[in-house]
Design an enzyme around this catalytic site. Structure first.
Site, short mmCIF file in Angstrom:
data_model
loop_
_atom_site.label_atom_id
_atom_site.label_comp_id
_atom_site.label_asym_id
_atom_site.label_seq_id
_atom_site.Cartn_x
_atom_site.Cartn_y
_atom_site.Cartn_z
N VAL A 323 100.61 42.97 112.79
CA VAL A 323 101.20 41.64 112.87
C VAL A 323 100.19 40.63 113.41
CG1 VAL A 323 102.99 40.27 113.99
CG2 VAL A 323 103.52 42.53 113.09
N ALA A 324 99.36 41.08 114.36
CA ALA A 324 98.38 40.18 114.95
C ALA A 324 97.33 39.73 113.95
CB ALA A 324 97.71 40.86 116.13
N GLU A 328 101.63 34.99 110.03
CA GLU A 328 102.88 35.03 109.28
C GLU A 328 103.26 33.69 108.68
OE1 GLU A 328 102.37 35.83 112.40
OE2 GLU A 328 103.48 37.58 113.08
N ASP A 370 90.57 3.32 82.05
CA ASP A 370 90.76 2.13 81.23
C ASP A 370 90.22 0.92 81.99
OD1 ASP A 370 91.99 3.16 78.96
OD2 ASP A 370 93.94 3.20 79.92
N ASP A 705 97.78 4.85 79.55
CA ASP A 705 99.07 4.18 79.64
C ASP A 705 99.87 4.31 78.35
OD1 ASP A 705 97.47 2.57 78.09
OD2 ASP A 705 97.55 0.82 79.41
N ASP A 709 97.55 7.91 74.48
CA ASP A 709 96.67 8.41 75.53
C ASP A 709 97.12 9.76 76.06
OD1 ASP A 709 95.11 6.14 75.42
OD2 ASP A 709 96.25 5.09 76.97
N ASN A 771 93.25 35.31 114.80
CA ASN A 771 93.92 36.59 114.57
C ASN A 771 92.92 37.74 114.55
OD1 ASN A 771 95.98 34.69 114.04
ND2 ASN A 771 97.06 36.19 112.81
N GLU A 774 92.34 38.69 118.05
CA GLU A 774 93.39 39.57 118.57
C GLU A 774 93.16 41.02 118.14
OE1 GLU A 774 97.28 38.04 117.57
OE2 GLU A 774 96.58 35.98 117.79
N ASN A 811 100.89 34.82 118.83
CA ASN A 811 101.01 34.32 117.45
C ASN A 811 101.99 33.16 117.35
OD1 ASN A 811 99.14 36.08 116.48
ND2 ASN A 811 100.50 37.18 115.11
N THR A 814 100.36 29.97 119.33
CA THR A 814 99.11 29.34 118.91
C THR A 814 98.97 29.17 117.41
OG1 THR A 814 97.95 31.46 118.87
CG2 THR A 814 97.92 30.24 120.93
N ASP A 815 99.83 29.79 116.60
CA ASP A 815 99.66 29.70 115.15
C ASP A 815 100.28 28.45 114.55
OD1 ASP A 815 98.25 31.99 115.12
OD2 ASP A 815 99.59 33.12 113.80
#
Length: 990
Positions: A323-324, A328, A370, A705, A709, A771, A774, A811, A814-815
Site C-alpha cells: 500500500v505504501a 492510491e 485563419d 469555422d 473546414d 512512496n 516509505e 499516505n 501527505t498524498d
C-alpha cells in the site's frame, strides 16, 4: 398570426394536436400549411417564448435518453473497488484475527493486550477517509466536466416571436421553426418550409455518402428516409444552402431516437497519460510484491516466526508495504488537476472539450490559423468603394453605422462627376446589401450594435446605412437565392421591386475576379455600356492595389430581368405544373450578362495582442502559420505586420499547392516546411497542409469555422473551432472551441497546457519519490534491523520499523492535499522558453526516475537514522536501555521515524516543484501548497499528542530536542535535493 395567448384550452388543444401528429401522421405526406396548423405555429413568426417553455415542460428536453445517473451511495461504494483496498481489507481481517488470538491468550485480569483492535479500527477509518476524499475529488471533476459540457452545448437558430435567435439545442421543441444555414447541425426532425440550394449530409442516419438535395414540396407517397427530400433529421448536417423547417420530432421521438440503442455510450478510452499511470502502478506493484516477499524471507531467516503473532505481523507489514508503494489517490488527483486546468482555460475563453486534449495542447509545435477574426479583430469595415467614375472613402470603424462618404480630392459633390460617383457608390452598396444574409441590430445598451451572420456581409449593410443606400434597398423583396459557397465564391439573389410594378432584378456580389467573368456590361455615370478588355484590366489592377494595402475586395453587379415572373426568364426550367425547379440549380440562367457596379475595399485590422502572442509562440518553438482565402498580397501584408513572416515575405496560393501536390509528397512537404502563409486556398488545401505538417512529425493545431473546414479540424492533433463564427459541424469536430475567436487565446491555451503537464510531473515526482521512500524505509529497516537497533539480540519475534497504521496515515496525510496543491502550482518563467515536448516522450522519463530513487533513498536514510538515534545498540548511538525497556524505546523510535517521514515528505513537496530550479525560487507563490503543509503538520501533532490516538497509532509525545532532531533530519531531504539541482544547473551551463 397565431395567437400565443395564455388561454390554457388553446394550449391543451395545441399539445394534443402535436401528439396526434407525432404519433399518427407522416409529415412528409402532409402539406406544410397543415403541419403548421396541427402544431399551432405561424412559420413566419415561430413560437413565443412562453409557449416554447410550456412545450418543453410537456415534451421534455431535446435529448436522447441517457443511462440513469449513478446514485451517490453507489459512487461512494465504488471507491472501495480497488485491488489496493482489497489488500487493506485483508489486512483488517488479519489484524482482527490477531487481536482475538491475543485476547484469547491473555489470562483474565492480567495486563497485556489491547482493549480494542486499534490497528483494524484505524485501517477501516483510513479506508473511509480515503473513500470520502476520492468521492469528493471525483465529484469536483464531474462538476468541472459538466460545466464544460454546458459551455460547449450545441446551439440551434430558431424563429421565436418573429426574430431569429440562438438557443441551446436541448431547448428546441415541437413546433419550433428551425433556421438552417451551411455548417449547421440539424438538431431535430422537421418538415421543410423553405429551401434554397439546401443539401444535407445524412450518412450518419441513412449511410448515403453524398449530401441529399432538399425541397419543401409534399411527397405523393411514403418513401424511405433517404428519399424524404422534404424532411430534415436530427444528427445530420447542412453542407450547402439555407432553409427553414417546422420541428415535428425531438429527443427520443426523432429517427435517431428510434435507434438510440445503437448510439449507446461506450466506455471512454483511457488517455495516454492514464495508460502510463496504469503502467507505472503495475510496475510499482510488481516491484513491491517482490520486495514484500524478500522482506518476509528476511524476517523468517533473520528473526524467525515464533508464534502466530509473528506471522500476522509479517503479513500486515507485507500488505502495508504494498500500500505504501502505490499512491492510491493518483487517478483521482490526476482527473481533478486536469479538470481544474480545463476550467481555468475555459475562464480565459479556451473551451477544451476533452480532458486528455490538455496533453496534446502542451505539445503543439505548429498553429495553423485563419486570418479573419482570429488574427484580426473581425470588425470588418468598408473603407473604400471603387466605381467606374472614381474611388471614395467611407469613414467610421466597427459596426456602428456612423460615418460618411468622402469624395476624391478636388471633386465637387455637386459637379457632374461628383453626382455620378455618389450614384454609383449607392448602386454598388445596394447590390451588396441585397445579395447579403447579414443583419445589423441595435444592442441592448445605447450605442451598442449586434451582428447576425458573416461580418464581411454585415460590413456592407453598415456602409449602406452610412450613405443612406439602405433606404432604396428597402423597396426590394427577395424572391429567390443562389447561396454563396467556397467553391462558387459568389452569391446572387433575385429581388422584386415594389416601387416598380414588381419588376425582378438580379443582384450579385463576390470575389471581383470571379464575378467579373459573369459580367458583360458596366454602368458608368448612369449609362450602361459593354464591358471592354481595358475595363477588366483596370478593375483587376485596382484589386491588386487594394489587396497590397491589406484590403479585402468584393465586387457588386446587377441585372434587370424586365419581368415580374421568374417563369418568364429565358433559360429557367418550369415543370408541367408550372412550378420552377430549385432556382439555385439554375444559376446559369440567372448569373449571366451581369452589369458591373463597382467594388468595395474592406479592412479587418490585426488584433494588437496577436503580435505579442506570435512572438511568444516563436520563443516556445511553435511555428505560426496563416491560412486564408484572401488575396496573397493581403495575406502577406497582415502576416508581416503580425511577425509571422519577415517583411517582403511571400504567400503560397492554392493553385501553387496543387502544382506541388502533383509532384509528390516530398515537394509538397518541402514547401510546407518553409512557407508560413497560404492564400486563396480551398478547404481541401487545409487538410493537405495539416497532413503534410504531421508527416514531418509536427503536432498541429488547426483553426476552422466553416463546414468545409471540419475535415482539416478533425484531422489536426488539436482541432480548434471558432465559438462566435464557427458552424456547429466544425465545433463538433474540434477538440477545443475559442469563445472569443482570438489567436492569442490559442497560445494562452498552449501555455496553460504546458503548465498543467508540468504540474502533473511535479506531483508525480512528489508522490512516487515519497512512496518509494516509505518502501525503502521498511525494506532497509527490516534487512538492517539488527545493525540499527530495531531488533535486539535477546528479543523474540518480529520487530518492524513502522506499523501498518503509521504507513497508512502517512499516505493519507501527505498524498492527497499536497499533491492536489501542486497540481495548481503557478507557471514557471521558462514554461514558454523551451521546445515543445513530443507525444512519444515518457511522462516519467529516466531523469525523473533518477529524482525519485535519489530522494527515496535520502528519505529512507534520514528516517532510519532518526530511529537509530533513539535505540540502543545502533550504528550512530549506543543508548542504554532505560527502565521502561526496549519496547518503550521502540515506541519512541517509531514515533521519531514516523514523524521524520511525514516531515521529509512535506519538505519533498517543496523540492519536487522543479527538476532543476531551486525550491527557494517562488517559494511562497503557491498558497494552497503551504495550506496543505500546514494542515498536515497540525494533524501529525494531533496523532502524537492526543492520548487515545497514541494507542491507535503506536506513538508517544516527543521532547523538544526530539523535535529538533526530526525537523533537522527531515530538512536534509530538501538540502540533498538542492545540492543535486545545483550540480544539474552547473552541468547545463557547461
Amino acid at each position: 398570426m397565431v395567437d400565443h395567448s395564455n388561454d390554457q384550452s388553446t394550449v391543451d388543444k395545441g399539445i394534443a394536436a402535436q401528439q396526434a401528429l407525432l404519433a399518427d401522421a407522416d409529415p412528409s405526406l402532409t402539406d406544410v400549411a397543415d403541419v403548421a396548423k396541427a402544431l399551432n405555429v405561424d412559420p413566419n413568426v415561430g413560437l413565443s417564448e412562453a409557449e416554447a417553455k410550456r412545450r418543453r415542460e410537456k415534451f421534455g428536453p431535446n435529448e436522447l435518453a441517457q443511462a440513469p445517473p449513478v446514485p451517490k451511495w453507489k459512487k461512494f461504494l465504488q471507491q472501495f473497488q480497488d485491488p489496493l483496498v482489497y489488500l487493506l481489507l485483508a489486512a483488517t481481517v488479519i489484524s482482527v484475527i490477531a487481536w482475538f488470538i491475543e485476547r484469547a491468550n491473555t489470562a483474565p485480569g492480567a495486563e497485556g493486550g489491547e482493549a480494542l483492535p486499534f490497528d483494524a479500527l484505524v485501517i477501516v477509518l483510513i479506508l473511509v477517509v480515503n473513500a470520502v476524499l476520492g468521492y469528493i475529488q471525483e465529484a469536483k471533476a464531474e462538476a468541472a466536466v459538466e460545466a464544460l459540457a454546458q459551455m460547449t452545448a450545441p446551439q440551434t437558430s430558431v424563429l421565436r416571436d418573429g426574430k431569429v435567435v440562438r438557443i441551446n439545442t436541448a431547448d428546441v421543441v415541437p413546433g419550433d421553426i428551425i433556421v438552417l444555414a451551411e455548417g449547421d447541425s440539424v438538431s431535430a426532425d422537421g418538415r421543410l418550409v423553405t429551401a434554397a440550394s439546401l443539401r444535407i449530409a445524412e450518412a450518419s442516419l441513412t449511410g448515403e455518402s453524398v449530401p441529399v438535395g432538399k425541397k419543401p414540396e409534399t411527397l405523393a407517397q411514403a418513401k424511405a428516409l433517404g428519399d424524404r427530400a422534404n424532411m430534415i433529421f436530427n444528427g445530420t448536417s447542412v453542407t450547402q444552402g439555407t432553409g427553414r423547417a417546422i420541428v415535428t420530432g425531438t429527443g427520443m421521438n426523432t429517427q435517431v431516437g428510434k435507434i438510440a440503442d445503437m448510439l449507446s455510450a461506450t466506455e471512454d478510452e483511457k488517455t495516454p497519460l492514464q495508460k502510463e499511470m496504469d503502467y507505472v502502478s503495475k510496475i510499482l506493484g510488481i516491484a513491491v510484491c517482490i520486495i514484500a516477499v524478500v522482506v518476509l524471507a528476511a524476517l523468517a531467516i533473520m528473526e524467525g516466526f515464533h508464534d502466530i503473532h509473528d506471522v500476522i505481523d509479517s503479513l500486515l507489514l507485507a500488505v502495508s508495504l504494498a500500500v505504501a508503494a502505490v499512491p492510491e489517490g493518483l487517478a483521482a488527483i490526476l482527473t481533478v488537476v486536469l479538470a481544474l486546468g480545463v476550467q481555468r482555460m475555459a475562464a480565459h475563453n479556451a473551451i477544451v472539450k476533452k480532458l486528455h486534449s490538455v496533453e496534446t495542447l502542451g505539445s503543439a509545435s505548429v498553429i495553423c490559423s485563419d486570418k479573419t477574426g482570429t488574427l484580426t479583430r473581425n470588425e470588418m469595415t468598408v473603407e473604400r468603394v471603387v466605381t467606374p467614375s472614381g474611388e471614395v472613402q467611407i469613414t467610421g470603424t466597427g459596426y456602428a453605422p456612423e460615418g460618411r462618404m468622402v469624395l476624391p480630392a478636388g471633386v465637387d459633390g455637386e459637379s457632374e462627376r461628383g453626382m455620378a460617383i455618389r450614384d454609383e457608390v449607392t448602386a454598388t452598396l445596394i447590390a451588396g446589401t441585397l445579395a447579403n444574409d447579414g443583419e445589423l441590430r441595435e444592442g441592448d445598451k445605447p450605442g451598442a450594435w449586434d451582428i447576425v451572420g458573416d461580418p464581411t456581409e454585415v460590413s456592407l449593410v453598415v456602409a449602406a446605412r452610412k450613405v443612406k443606400a439602405d433606404r432604396k434597398a428597402k423597396h426590394y423583396v427577395r424572391v429567390a437565392e443562389i447561396p454563396f459557397t467556397s467553391e462558387r465564391k459568389r452569391m446572387a439573389i433575385v429581388a422584386k421591386d415594389d416601387a416598380d410594378s414588381g419588376k425582378l432584378t438580379v443582384f450579385a456580389k463576390g470575389a471581383p475576379d470571379v464575378l467579373l467573368s459573369y459580367c458583360s456590361r458596366i454602368q458608368v455615370g448612369g449609362h450602361v455600356r459593354p464591358l471592354t478588355d481595358g475595363d477588366r484590366q483596370d478593375i483587376l489592377a485596382t484589386v491588386e492595389r487594394l489587396s497590397s494595402e491589406a484590403y479585402r475586395t468584393l465586387g457588386q453587379a446587377y441585372r434587370p430581368l424586365e419581368t415580374s415572373s421568374l417563369a418568364e426568364v429565358p433559360g429557367i426550367a418550369v415543370n408541367a405544373a408550372g412550378q420552377i425547379s430549385d432556382i439555385a440549380e439554375q444559376s446559369g440562367a440567372i448569373e449571366t450578362d451581369l452589369i458591373w457596379n463597382g467594388m468595395v475595399g474592406i479592412i479587418d485590422p490585426p488584433r494588437t495582442e496577436v503580435r505579442d502572442s506570435v512572438a511568444e509562440a516563436h520563443r516556445a518553438g511553435i511555428r505560426a502559420v496563416m491560412i486564408t482565402g484572401d488575396h496573397p498580397l493581403t495575406a502577406a501584408r497582415i502576416a508581416s505586420d503580425l511577425g509571422i513572416i519577415e517583411s517582403g515575405g511571400k504567400a503560397l496560393t492554392g493553385d501553387q499547392l496543387d502544382a506541388l501536390a502533383s509532384k509528390g509528397d516530398a515537394a509538397f512537404d518541402k514547401a510546407t516546411s518553409e512557407v508560413s502563409v497560404y492564400a486563396r486556398v480551398a478547404p481541401e488545401h487545409k487538410l493537405k497542409i495539416v497532413e503534410s505538417l504531421q508527416r514531418q512529425g509536427n503536432i498541429v493545431a488547426m483553426t476552422g469555422d466553416g463546414v468545409n473546414d471540419a475535415p482539416a479540424v478533425k484531422s489536426a492533433d488539436i482541432g480548434v473551432a471558432m465559438g462566435i463564427t464557427g458552424t456547429e459541424v466544425t465545433k463538433q469536430s474540434a477538440k477545443m472551441i475559442l469563445a472569443d475567436d482570438n489567436f492569442s487565446t490559442i497560445v494562452a491555451a498552449v501555455r496553460e497546457g504546458r503548465v498543467i503537464f508540468d504540474n502533473i510531473r511535479k506531483f508525480l515526482r512528489y508522490l512516487l519519490s515519497s512512496n518509494v521512500g516509505e518502501v525503502f524505509t521498511v525494506f532497509f529497516g527490516v534487512v538492517l534491523a539488527g545493525f540499527l537497533g530495531i531488533s535486539q539480540p535477546d528479543s523474540v519475534g518480529v520487530t518492524v520499523p513502522l506499523l501498518a497504521t503509521q504507513l497508512l496515515w502517512i499516505n493519507l496525510l501527505t498524498d492527497a492535499a499536497p499533491a492536489l496543491a501542486m497540481g495548481v502550482d503557478p507557471q514557471t518563467e521558462d514554461v514558454m522558453n523551451r521546445r515543445p515536448r513530443k507525444l512519444t516522450d515518457r511522462v516519467i522519463d529516466a531523469s525523473m526516475w533518477g529524482d525519485i530513487i535519489y530522494i527515496g533513498v535520502i528519505m529512507a536514510a534520514v528516517t532510519l537514522i532518526g530511529m537509530d538515534m533513539h535505540l540502543s545498540g545502533g550504528l550512530f548511538t549506543d543508548r542504554s536501555v532505560d527502565a521502561l525497556g526496549h519496547e518503550a524505546q521502540m515506541v519512541e523510535a517509531r514515533t521519531m521515524g514516523f514523524t521524520i517521514l511525514v516531515f521529509a515528505q512535506l519538505f519533498n513537496a517543496l523540492a519536487s516543484r522543479s527538476h532543476a530550479q531551486s525550491a527557494f525560487v517562488g517559494l511562497f507563490s503557491n498558497k494552497w501548497l503551504w495550506g496543505a503543509i500546514g494542515i498536515s503538520v497540525v494533524l501529525q501533532l494531533v496523532v502524537i499528542y492526543v492520548p487515545f490516538l497514541n494507542s491507535a497509532f503506536g506513538t508517544t509525545p516527543l521532547s523538544a530536542m526530539a523535535w529538533l532532531e526530526c525537523i533537522g533530519l527531515a530538512a536534509f531531504v530538501l538540502v540533498a535535493s538542492e545540492l543535486r539541482k545545483l550540480v544539474l544547473r552547473m552541468m547545463a551551463k557547461k
